[in-house]
Design a protein around this motif. Structure first.
Motif, short mmCIF file in Angstrom:
data_model
loop_
_atom_site.label_atom_id
_atom_site.label_comp_id
_atom_site.label_asym_id
_atom_site.label_seq_id
_atom_site.Cartn_x
_atom_site.Cartn_y
_atom_site.Cartn_z
N TYR A 213 0.83 -1.19 0.00
CA TYR A 213 0.00 0.00 0.00
C TYR A 213 0.87 1.25 0.00
O TYR A 213 0.61 2.21 -0.74
CB TYR A 213 -0.93 0.00 1.22
N ARG B 57 0.73 4.27 -2.45
CA ARG B 57 0.30 5.57 -1.94
C ARG B 57 1.37 6.63 -2.15
O ARG B 57 1.10 7.73 -2.59
CB ARG B 57 -0.02 5.41 -0.46
N LEU C 19 -11.83 5.62 -7.72
CA LEU C 19 -11.30 6.18 -6.47
C LEU C 19 -11.89 7.55 -6.21
O LEU C 19 -12.30 7.87 -5.09
CB LEU C 19 -9.77 6.29 -6.56
N GLN C 20 -11.93 8.37 -7.24
CA GLN C 20 -12.46 9.72 -7.07
C GLN C 20 -13.93 9.67 -6.69
O GLN C 20 -14.38 10.42 -5.82
CB GLN C 20 -12.27 10.53 -8.35
N SER D 207 -14.17 8.75 -3.02
CA SER D 207 -13.83 9.88 -2.15
C SER D 207 -14.95 10.91 -2.18
O SER D 207 -15.31 11.48 -1.15
CB SER D 207 -12.53 10.53 -2.62
N TYR E 221 -16.11 8.56 1.48
CA TYR E 221 -15.28 7.53 2.12
C TYR E 221 -14.01 8.16 2.64
O TYR E 221 -13.40 8.99 1.96
CB TYR E 221 -14.89 6.46 1.09
N SER E 222 -13.59 7.76 3.83
CA SER E 222 -12.27 8.19 4.28
C SER E 222 -11.26 7.34 3.54
O SER E 222 -11.62 6.33 2.91
CB SER E 222 -12.12 7.97 5.79
N ARG E 223 -9.99 7.74 3.62
CA ARG E 223 -8.96 7.02 2.89
C ARG E 223 -8.93 5.53 3.28
O ARG E 223 -8.79 4.66 2.45
CB ARG E 223 -7.61 7.64 3.20
N PHE E 224 -9.09 5.29 4.59
CA PHE E 224 -9.02 3.92 5.08
C PHE E 224 -10.24 3.11 4.64
O PHE E 224 -10.13 1.97 4.19
CB PHE E 224 -8.89 3.91 6.61
N ARG F 293 -12.01 3.70 2.06
CA ARG F 293 -11.90 3.52 0.62
C ARG F 293 -11.00 2.33 0.32
O ARG F 293 -11.31 1.49 -0.51
CB ARG F 293 -11.31 4.79 0.01
N LEU F 294 -9.88 2.25 1.06
CA LEU F 294 -8.95 1.14 0.86
C LEU F 294 -9.64 -0.20 1.13
O LEU F 294 -9.55 -1.15 0.35
CB LEU F 294 -7.75 1.31 1.79
N GLU G 98 -10.78 -0.31 -2.80
CA GLU G 98 -9.54 -0.66 -3.49
C GLU G 98 -9.18 -2.13 -3.32
O GLU G 98 -8.89 -2.82 -4.30
CB GLU G 98 -8.39 0.22 -2.98
#
Lengths: 255, 371, 232
Positions: free
Chosen positions: C56, C60, C129-130, C133, C137-140, C142-143, C147
């Protein structure tokens, strides 16, 4: 430990002696080269044909997976036990043949699978255009599919070489030479510096060969395929950024 | 000339892509195959150069039955352009273009020189010649695709959705350039599209195919808009047929009126005083119309570009009724701007004047038809 | 774990007779198989857990991609034989400790999976991804929710290679005496006795295929949307 290692490798005889690193390196390279050579000759033509015709893809995938599942040591021992009694006179061949078979079987999957995949992955539009402009089947294969498949073929060859170099160490297990000798002998005589020297030598050899093949790749693969464009405005990725391209288009129209 | 003689393509699973097609694509003209997906238009096109073999029937290329020559020989004599161009990613642009001549045995130097000429001809900067396809935009790649197909100077060109992968602005430019090129070259072209507007714009004749691979109508664009053969064709051709068909009707001499004009930089207040219905037309130094000035809007000092309303379209003298009507409808003053060939102002015309002309035409046609 | 091999001390009369060899030793052989199984699977599990954050990070922080992938690639060039031999002296474990096998194979798994995970995550469509977001979704999250699920097929393909390779490599550990199917190879080698070698080969290949199939099925179960697309 570092000191032990240093004192081991500072002995000239450990390098140049009849059983020194250089002699082992020579043997190691020989076993590996024979195996990789045979694999290339077998796997690339077969991969090209299968990729081009699309026939036998399932069979190739199955063979590749099956070979991958074979445990190298087990197979090697099996072949030695099976083959070596037939060659009682010639001491090297009785071990070299089984070793070569194992290394070939080990390196075929990645070369074969990548060659097939490389050809299958060629832009179908480019293939269609090639046929549409009157290329024969072999012209399509050699003028379009092969050059476009080269990056994947190279990466298959590179991982095959890596694997062969690492696995050729087990040749020592069946009393052949090679850098594995240092590891096996070092283990039985409890000379750890010797073991580590052998391990490092194998790793360095693998890296050096990988860099060499990468260089060959650099000069054989078209920059249009690898994406290494010399011009400004082109990035490392294969496709230029969309907005850039459109701007460039507008420029040309204005001319 | 390309002639389809009851050509059928049936796949082993029983689907019929093309069913008994009879069609002639005349020499030197653009024949457009158009229809919804599954109508067999691409299959029909690809049967001409035998990328797909017909199940039955024959396709003639002038006096030659295409089934009797080898596929490579046949294809080397036919230009072939596809949707995403299908350029060879490992070859430079110039080498892509030179592919067929090199296969035909032309020496490398000549082939490259010809390729460079062709690049210029399709509107590409020769500086692109040494680049690779991935460095070009979709529109540029498509131009290279056209240049590559033209390289061996084949009398026939097959084009499969050649302009559908680019954005509308670039597509419109490519259309214009393509028509200009065809005026010079006079190739026999068969072009496939799913876009009826593109078909109407490019085609000398249009073949509308229906699902199942049968010919629904073969007509000129004007005829197709004016007289669709049945409900399917009418539905496919779509709305606004009456308006769109004006695009093929010559405007002739329209009754233009003289327009009072002002120049950029002249005094705002003086210019506003000249306005009729609150609008006055501004022109540039060469006499070209620039835009309408809103006199009701308070302003002082010299007139600048920022004062001009730019919504109005401009119609060229001798253009279509559609362009003239659109100019009148889009002008904020209600007076459509007409220009001469050299882009200088001719005068203005109102929508009702254009409509009067349209009605005159229609009446004349009805009398003609009644005879 | 199991009793020491009961067998011939000299070359057997019927070196090919598998049935004869297995007589009374089925339990012993199954014990070796079980040992082989967990020696192959445990490193993959640990390796995956370690490789996930590294992969990751490689995705990232763009600049870390090349160094991380290169370094992990280099690990692969170390011969397994050497690692098996050297690890005990480095970490001070007993020579027969199974950890001596688990650690090298974990290293290989990490070496393979860092690149696979980074590439898998990179293959997720940027617009997806966009969109994620944009929906908040927070980054986590989203992951975890977008993802990783999308990258499952790629990660699964990497795991298949890792597991199959491990099954083969575990056998090399017979050199240092940790018992597993490789023990059968050494035993057969010393006595020129084919039967245990054949048994070892067959079980090893079967184990590789079974684990491979398990991952294929798991990937299929975790990605129902791919089946829907393929069926169209």
């Amino acid at each position: 430990m570092i000191n032990d290692l240093w004192s081991y490798i500072s002995v000239a005889d450990h390098w140049w002696g009849p059983n020194g690193i250089m002699a082992r390196l020579d043997e190691h390279l020989r076993y590996s080269a024979i195996a990789v050579g045979i694999s290339l000759v077998l796997a690339i033509p077969l991969g090209l044909v299968v990729g081009h015709t699309g026939r036998g893809t399932a069979v190739v995938t199955f063979i590749a997976n099956a070979f991958r599942a074979l445990p190298a040591v087990g197979l090697l021992i099996f072949l030695v036990v099976l083959i070596s009694p037939q060659f009682t006179g010639r001491s090297e061949a009785r071990y070299l043949i089984p070793t070569t078979i194992v290394l070939v079987l080990l390196s075929i999957p990645s070369i074969l699978a990548n060659t097939v995949e490389g050809v299958r992955n060629v832009d179908p539009e480019a293939r269609d255009a090639a046929r549409g402009m009157g290329m024969t089947g072999s012209q399509v294969l050699f003028k379009v599919e092969l050059p476009c498949a080269l990056p994947l073929i190279f990466s298959g060859v590179r991982s095959a070489v890596l694997q062969v170099i690492a696995t050729a160490t087990i040749a020592a297990y069946i009393s052949l030479g090679g850098l594995g000798r240092l590891i096996i002998d070092g283990l039985s005589s409890r000379e750890y510096p010797k073991v580590i020297t052998g391990a490092v030598a194998v790793a360095v050899l693998a890296i050096v060969l990988d860099v060499l093949i990468a260089l060959i790749q650099r000069y054989t693969v078209s920059r249009g395929v690898s994406g290494r464009f010399s011009r400004k405005g082109a990035t490392a990725t294969t496709a230029p950024r969309k907005d850039d391209a459109i701007e460039a288009d507008a420029e040309v129209l204005a001319v | 000339m390309i002639k389809f003689e009851s050509v059928t393509k049936r796949y082993p699973d029983g689907t019929v892509a093309v069913n008994g097609l009879d069609l002639v694509a005349p020499s030197g003209q653009i024949t457009v195959l158009v229809g919804p997906s599954g109508c067999g238009k691409t299959t029909s096109l690809r049967m001409i150069n035998r990328m797909i073999e017909p199940t039955s029937g024959r396709i003639w290329l002038d006096e030659t039955d295409t089934g009797t020559v080898s596929t490579s020989k046949l294809r080397r004599g036919i230009g072939y352009v596809i949707q995403h161009a299908g350029l060879f990613p490992h070859r430079t642009i110039v080498d892509n273009v030179a592919t067929v001549p090199l296969m035909l045995g032309v020496d490398k130097k000549t082939a490259r020189a010809q390729a460079m000429d062709l690049l210029v001809r399709v509107g590409l900067d020769p500086a692109f010649a040494k680049r690779y396809p991935a460095q070009l935009s979709g529109g540029q790649q498509q131009r290279v695709g056209v240049a590559r197909a033209l390289a061996a100077d084949p009398p026939v060109m097959l084009m499969d959705e050649p302009f559908s992968a680019v954005d509308p602005v670039v597509r419109a430019q490519l259309h214009e350039e393509f028509l200009r090129l065809q005026q010079d070259l006079g190739k026999t072209i068969v072009l496939v599209t799913h876009d009826i507007d593109e078909a109407v714009k490019l085609g000398d004749q249009i073949a509308v195919l229906r699902v199942g691979g049968t010919l629904a109508q073969l007509a000129t664009p004007a005829d197709l808009l004016a007289r669709p053969a049945d409900d399917f064709v009418a539905g496919f051709v779509g709305r606004d047929r009456g308006y769109r068909s004006l695009g093929f009707a010559d405007a002739g001499d329209l009754p233009t009126r003289k327009e009072v004009t002002v120049r950029l930089g002249s005094d705002f207040a003086a210019a506003a005083a000249l306005a009729e219905d609150g609008w006055v037309l501004a022109i540039g130094d060469a006499g070209e119309p620039l835009g309408w000035l809103d006199a009701s809007h308070p302003g002082t000092g010299p007139i600048g570009p920022q004062h001009l309303h730019r919504g109005g379209t401009v119609a060229t003298e001798g253009g279509s009724l559609r362009a003239a009507l659109d100019a009148a409808l889009s002008a904020p003053s209600g007076r459509g701007v007409l220009v001469r060939e050299d882009n200088t102002l001719l005068g203005t015309v109102t929508a009702s004047e254009v409509v009067a002309r349209i009605e005159e035409r229609a009446a004349a046609e009805r009398i003609e038809a009644a005879r | 774990m199991s009793s020491p091999p009961v067998g011939y001390l000299a070359a057997p009369d019927q070196p090919w007779n598998v049935q004869h060899y297995l007589d009374g030793k089925v339990g012993y052989v199954l014990g070796l198989l079980w040992q082989h199984l967990w020696l192959s699977v445990l490193p993959v599990v640990i390796g995956l857990i370690i490789a996930l954050p590294i992969g990751y990070a490689a995705k990232r922080f763009k600049w870390t991609y090349t160094p991380l992938v290169t370094i992990s690639g280099l690990l692969y060039t170390i011969p397994s034989l050497a690692l098996f031999v050297v690890i005990p002296s480095v970490i001070g474990t007993q020579i027969l400790d199974p950890i001596n096998v688990v650690i090298p194979l974990t290293i290989y798994t990490i070496a393979l999976m860092v690149r696979v995970i980074a590439d898998g995550l990179r293959s997720v469509d940027e617009t997806v991804l966009q969109a994620a977001s944009a929906m908040g979704y927070s980054r986590f999250q989203r992951l975890l929710k977008v993802e990783l699920p999308i990258a499952i097929p790629v990660i699964g393909a990497g795991l298949r290679v890792a597991v199959v390779a491990n099954v083969g490599m575990v056998a090399v550990a017979a050199v240092i005496g940790v018992p597993q199917l490789g023990t059968l190879f050494s035993y057969g080698k010393d006595l020129f006795y084919y039967a245990p070698i054949v048994v070892g080969l067959v079980l090893s290949v079967a184990l590789a295929f079974a684990l491979d199939l398990l991952i294929v099925l798991a990937v299929r179960a975790l990605t129902p949307w791919r089946k829907a697309v393929a069926a169209r």
